[in-house]
Design a protein around this motif. Structure first.
Motif, short mmCIF file in Angstrom:
data_model
loop_
_atom_site.label_atom_id
_atom_site.label_comp_id
_atom_site.label_asym_id
_atom_site.label_seq_id
_atom_site.Cartn_x
_atom_site.Cartn_y
_atom_site.Cartn_z
N TYR A 187 0.82 -1.25 0.12
CA TYR A 187 0.01 0.01 -0.18
C TYR A 187 0.82 1.25 0.04
O TYR A 187 0.63 2.12 -0.70
CB TYR A 187 -0.83 0.04 1.13
CG TYR A 187 -1.74 1.14 1.31
CD1 TYR A 187 -3.01 1.10 0.79
CD2 TYR A 187 -1.21 2.25 2.15
CE1 TYR A 187 -4.01 2.31 1.03
CE2 TYR A 187 -2.33 3.36 2.28
CZ TYR A 187 -3.32 3.48 1.77
OH TYR A 187 -4.27 4.70 1.55
N LEU A 221 -9.67 -15.43 12.00
CA LEU A 221 -10.44 -14.81 11.23
C LEU A 221 -10.55 -13.41 11.38
O LEU A 221 -10.39 -12.87 12.24
CB LEU A 221 -11.91 -15.45 11.67
CG LEU A 221 -12.14 -17.08 11.22
CD1 LEU A 221 -13.51 -17.62 11.72
CD2 LEU A 221 -12.05 -17.13 9.58
N VAL A 222 -11.02 -12.75 10.22
CA VAL A 222 -10.94 -11.38 10.13
C VAL A 222 -12.41 -10.74 10.41
O VAL A 222 -13.13 -11.37 9.49
CB VAL A 222 -10.60 -10.56 8.93
CG1 VAL A 222 -10.18 -9.43 9.13
CG2 VAL A 222 -8.84 -11.29 8.91
N HIS A 256 -15.04 -8.42 9.19
CA HIS A 256 -15.08 -7.89 7.89
C HIS A 256 -15.45 -6.60 8.01
O HIS A 256 -15.39 -5.51 7.23
CB HIS A 256 -15.90 -8.53 6.79
CG HIS A 256 -15.19 -9.79 6.12
ND1 HIS A 256 -14.61 -9.66 4.89
CD2 HIS A 256 -14.74 -10.99 6.72
CE1 HIS A 256 -13.96 -10.81 4.65
NE2 HIS A 256 -14.16 -11.36 5.81
N LEU A 258 -12.70 -4.42 7.67
CA LEU A 258 -11.80 -4.38 6.63
C LEU A 258 -10.92 -3.28 6.12
O LEU A 258 -9.86 -3.56 5.67
CB LEU A 258 -12.65 -4.83 5.43
CG LEU A 258 -12.66 -6.38 5.34
CD1 LEU A 258 -13.57 -6.82 3.87
CD2 LEU A 258 -11.34 -6.94 4.97
N GLN A 259 -11.54 -2.08 6.13
CA GLN A 259 -10.77 -0.98 5.57
C GLN A 259 -9.34 -0.71 6.03
O GLN A 259 -8.61 -0.51 5.45
CB GLN A 259 -11.64 0.16 6.01
CG GLN A 259 -12.71 0.76 5.02
CD GLN A 259 -12.33 0.91 3.62
OE1 GLN A 259 -11.31 1.51 3.48
NE2 GLN A 259 -13.28 1.03 2.58
N HIS A 273 -7.79 -3.13 7.62
CA HIS A 273 -6.97 -4.37 8.12
C HIS A 273 -5.87 -4.58 7.23
O HIS A 273 -5.90 -4.38 5.95
CB HIS A 273 -7.91 -5.59 7.91
CG HIS A 273 -7.29 -6.80 8.18
ND1 HIS A 273 -6.90 -7.30 9.50
CD2 HIS A 273 -6.93 -7.84 7.22
CE1 HIS A 273 -6.31 -8.59 9.29
NE2 HIS A 273 -6.45 -8.72 7.97
N VAL A 274 -4.58 -4.83 7.69
CA VAL A 274 -3.64 -5.08 6.80
C VAL A 274 -3.34 -6.91 6.82
O VAL A 274 -3.00 -7.20 7.85
CB VAL A 274 -2.25 -4.33 7.36
CG1 VAL A 274 -0.97 -4.88 6.77
CG2 VAL A 274 -2.41 -2.80 7.18
N PRO A 275 -3.52 -7.46 5.79
CA PRO A 275 -3.48 -8.82 5.85
C PRO A 275 -2.18 -9.31 6.29
O PRO A 275 -1.06 -8.60 5.80
CB PRO A 275 -3.78 -9.35 4.40
CG PRO A 275 -4.26 -7.93 3.48
CD PRO A 275 -3.97 -6.91 4.35
N SER A 276 -1.99 -10.39 6.91
CA SER A 276 -0.91 -10.74 7.13
C SER A 276 -0.37 -11.66 6.03
O SER A 276 -1.02 -12.34 5.10
CB SER A 276 -0.67 -11.66 8.51
OG SER A 276 -1.34 -13.08 8.11
#
Ligand SMILES: C[S@@+](CC[C@H](N)C(=O)[O-])C[C@H]1O[C@@H](n2cnc3c(N)ncnc32)[C@H](O)[C@@H]1O
Lengths: 468, 124
Positions: A245, A325-326, A328, A331-332, A334-337
Motif C-alpha cells: 500500500y 478470522l478477520v 469484515h 476491513l478498511q 486491516h492489513v492482511p498478514s
C-alpha cells in the motif's frame, strides 16, 4: 555495403551489448549478421557490415549501450598499416569529405587503455592530415564532419602495452542515447525507493522488450514504477500492480537521505508526469501477484519486471498459517498478514502469467538473482509457450549476480491444454540454502550473513546506498 | 481507476468464484481528467474490451451518454465514436468507491484512484 565501427560504453553489463544490438536491429528492421563467438565481450569495439549509413543511424536511435558509431575508413594492427590504408582511401570518400573547401571538420585522437601524451597526439594528427589533406575549415565544436582515430590498448587494469592492439579511423555518424540516461536519472526522479531501477537498465529492459509506441506494458511488481517510466518513454501505455500500500500510495518512510517521510507527490503517476508522460499512465493496483486479477486474454505487448528477490525486500503473499478470522466490519484498515512467497514460485507464476497474458510475439523481460558458483542454464525457468531470447549477466559481487532474461511468446496459450502448458524449472536454484549462500558470498561474515538472511536485509542494498 | 482497467479486471482469483466478471462499481467520487486523444491506441484497445461490460460500467457511474450498446462497424474511420470511447476509457476515473464481486458481493475498495484487490488471510 558499408563497414561500420561501433564503440560501446564501458559498463559492468558487457554481456548485454550484443543482445541489445540484435534487438534493436529487429526493432528497426536493419539486416544484421553477427559472428557472436568471435567477439570478445571485453572489446569495446565491434565492426559491422551494414547496408547503409541510414541503417546505422536507425540502430542508434534507442541504444543505451552503444556510445557512438563511425563509418570505418581503415582498421589495422599498427599505425603504419593504418596510414597506408588511408593513403589508398577510395575516391568517392575523398571527393565527398576531403576535397570540400566549403565544409568544416575536425580530427580527434582517442586511446582506450592508455593515456596519450600531447606530442603523440600531435604526431598522429600531422600524419593523418598529411595523408588526407582536408580542404575545409577546422571547427572543434559541432563541425560538419568529425573524423576519429581510435586506438585500443587493452582492458583497464592489465599492464598497458606500448603498441596498440588495434587502431581504427572513421567518420563519426551518430552517438547513442546517453542523454536519455541522464534525462531519466534517478537522482532527479520525483519518487524513488530502495529498489528503484536505474535509468540505463530500465531503458535497456524496454529495449529488450521491444516496447514501441501504443504498446500496452505491465509490471506486476511495479514498486516506484521505474520500468514503467522507461516503457512510457518509448511511447507505451503502462499499468502495474504491487502488494504494498505504502509503495503505491506514496505513504510512509522516504528512501531519500535527507527526508524522513514521503512527500505528497511521491507516487508512480507523478513520476510519469515529471517527464510529460502522464497520458501514458493507465493504472496501478494493489494486488498479490499469486492471485491473478486480470481477465484472461492476450492483453499485453510486453511484461517487464524486477520481482522481489526475498533478499532486498520481503517476498510475500497474502495468507496465514494460523486460522485467524478477520472481522469484515474492520476491513478498511486491516492489513492482511503475509506468508513467504518463494522465488521458485514467483518465477513459475511469472512465466505462467506471461504465457497467458502476452500477445503472441510479445516479450517478457525480468531479472533473476543467482549465486554464480552454482548457476547453470538449467536454473532458467521454462514454459512451452515461451522461448528464451537472451540471458545476460550483470555481476554484483564475486559470487552474486543477476541475469536479465528475455523471453518471447511464440505459441498461443490454450486453456484446454492447461495441464501441459505450465512453467517448469529443470534445476531449482532457490533451495533453502540459496539465501544463506547469497548473503554469505556477498562478502558478509558468516554470523552477519545468517542474521541478514533471517532479517531479509540485502548486503548489496547497503552497498548500493553507499554508492548512490 | 480508469474504465479501461475496470474492463480487464476480475475477481476470479477468489475461492469458489467462477467468472468474477464484470465487477460492479459503486463510486463515491468520479473525476474527469484530460488525456491526449490517440485514435491508434483506442483502436488497439477496442478488440480487447468486453463491450457490454464497458457500457454497463459507464452507465453505473452515470457516464454512458449516447454510447451505442452494440459495437458499431468500421470504427477506424469513425472519429466521433473513437473520441467517445477514448473519453470513457481514458478520461473518466473512479477516485473512490468499491469494486464488487458479482458472485460473492465482496467489496474491493478504491482509494485515491487505486483499487485494492488484496484478499484477507482468512479468504485464501
Ligand atoms: C524489486 S521491487 C521492484 C522495484 C521497481 N522495479 C521499482 O522501480 O521501484 C519488487 C516489488 O514487488 C513487490 N511485491 C512483493 N511481493 C509481492 C507480491 N506477492 N505481489 C505483488 N507485488 C509484490 C514489493 O512491494 C516491491 O515493491
Amino acid at each position: 555495403m558499408s563497414e561500420i565501427l561501433v564503440f560501446f560504453t564501458q559498463t559492468n553489463i558487457l554481456e548485454f551489448k550484443l543482445p541489445e544490438l540484435k534487438t534493436l536491429a529487429k526493432l528497426s528492421s536493419v539486416p544484421l549478421t553477427l559472428n557472436e563467438n568471435s567477439h570478445d565481450k571485453k572489446n569495446p569495439f565491434l565492426v559491422l557490415d551494414l547496408q547503409s549509413e541510414d541503417d546505422a543511424k536507425r540502430l542508434m536511435k534507442r541504444t543505451v549501450l552503444m556510445r557512438s558509431m563511425y563509418e570505418l575508413w581503415a582498421s589495422a594492427k599498427t599505425h603504419d598499416d593504418l596510414y597506408s590504408q588511408l593513403a589508398k582511401c577510395p575516391h568517392h570518400l575523398k571527393a565527398q569529405y576531403v576535397q570540400r573547401p566549403d565544409g568544416t571538420f575536425r580530427v580527434k585522437v582517442d586511446a582506450f587503455g592508455k593515456k596519450l601524451q600531447d606530442p603523440d597526439r600531435q604526431d598522429r594528427l600531422d600524419k593523418i592530415l598529411g595523408i588526407l589533406p582536408f580542404e575545409g575549415k577546422v571547427k572543434l565544436n559541432n563541425p560538419d564532419q568529425s573524423f576519429h582515430l581510435l586506438e585500443l590498448y587493452g582492458q583497464a587494469g592489465s599492464k598497458t602495452p606500448d603498441k596498440p592492439l588495434r587502431v581504427y579511423f572513421g567518420r563519426w555518424l551518430m552517438d547513442g542515447q546517453r542523454d536519455q540516461i541522464r534525462h531519466y536519472h534517478l537522482q532527479k526522479r520525483q519518487y524513488i525507493g530502495n529498489t528503484s531501477m536505474d535509468s540505463c537498465l530500465s531503458l535497456l529492459m524496454a529495449n529488450q522488450a521491444m516496447v514501441t509506441e501504443n504498446a500496452l506494458v505491465c509490471d506486476p511488481f511495479v514498486g516506484t514504477g521505474s520500468l514503467l517510466v522507461a516503457a512510457a518513454g518509448c511511447g507505451a501505455y503502462v499499468t502495474g500492480t504491487d502488494i504494498d500500500y505504502n509503495v503505491l500510495h506514496g505513504k510512509g518512510k522516504s528512501s531519500r537521505y535527507n527526508q524522513i517521510w514521503k512527500g505528497p507527490d511521491e507516487n508512480i503517476r507523478s513520476n510519469l508526469r515529471q517527464y510529460g508522460l502522464e497520458h501514458c499512465y493507465l493504472d496501478v493496483m494493489q494486488a498479490d501477484f499469486s492471485k491473478c486479477i486480470w481477465r484472461e486474454q492476450p492483453l499485453f505487448d510486453a511484461i517487464i519486471t524486477d520481482p522481489p528477490y526475498g533478499i532486498r525486500e520481503s517476498t510475500r503473499k497474502i495468507g496465514s498459517d494460523k486460522n485467524n478470522l478477520v472481522n469484515h466490519e474492520h476491513l478498511q484498515n486491516h492489513v492482511p498478514s503475509c506468508t513467504k512467497y518463494g522465488l521458485t514460485d514467483i518465477f513459475r507464476d511469472l512465466l505462467n502469467f506471461a504465457a497467458k497474458f502476452l500477445k503472441k510475439g510479445g516479450k517478457l523481460v525480468y531479472w533473476l538473482p543467482v549465486y554464480t558458483p552454482e548457476y547453470t542454464v538449467d536454473n532458467i525457468p521454462q514454459h512451452p509457450c515461451l522461448e528464451l531470447v537472451a540471458n545476460s549477466e550483470q555481476p554484483l559481487s564475486v559470487h552474486v549476480s543477476r541475469r536479465l532474461i528475455t523471453m518471447r511468446k511464440h505459441l498461443d496459450y490454450e486453456e484446454a491444454r492447461e495441464s501441459e502448458l505450465q512453467a517448469t524449472v529443470s534445476d531449482d536454484h532457490y533451495t533453502e540454502s540459496f539465501r544463506y549462500r547469497y548473503f554469505h558470498s556477498a562478502g558478509v561474515p558468516e554470523q552477519k550473513a545468517k542474521a541478514d538472511a533471517r532479517d531479509e536485509q540485502d548486503p548489496l542494498d547497503r552497498e548500493r546506498k553507499v554508492q548512490s | 481507476m480508469k474504465l479501461l482497467t475496470h474492463n480487464m479486471l476480475t475477481s476470479k482469483f477468489m475461492k469458489g468464484v467462477v467468472k468474477g466478471y464484470p465487477l460492479g462499481i459503486v463510486a463515491s467520487e468520479v473525476k474527469e481528467v484530460a488525456v491526449d486523444y490517440n485514435p491508434d491506441f483506442v483502436c488497439r484497445m477496442i478488440p480487447k474490451l468486453e463491450w457490454g461490460s464497458l457500457c454497463s460500467a459507464a452507465d453505473s457511474i452515470g457516464k454512458l451518454g449516447d454510447l451505442p450498446k452494440e459495437l458499431p462497424e468500421n470504427i477506424e474511420s469513425n472519429q466521433d465514436f473513437l473520441k467517445k470511447v477514448h473519453h470513457l476509457l481514458m478520461e473518466v476515473e473512479v477516485i473512490s468507491g468499491n469494486l464488487i464481486c458479482p458472485e460473492t458481493g465482496r467489496k474491493f475498495p478504491i482509494n485515491n484512484g487505486i483499487p485494492n484487490m488484496l484478499l484477507n488471510e482468512d479468504e485464501v
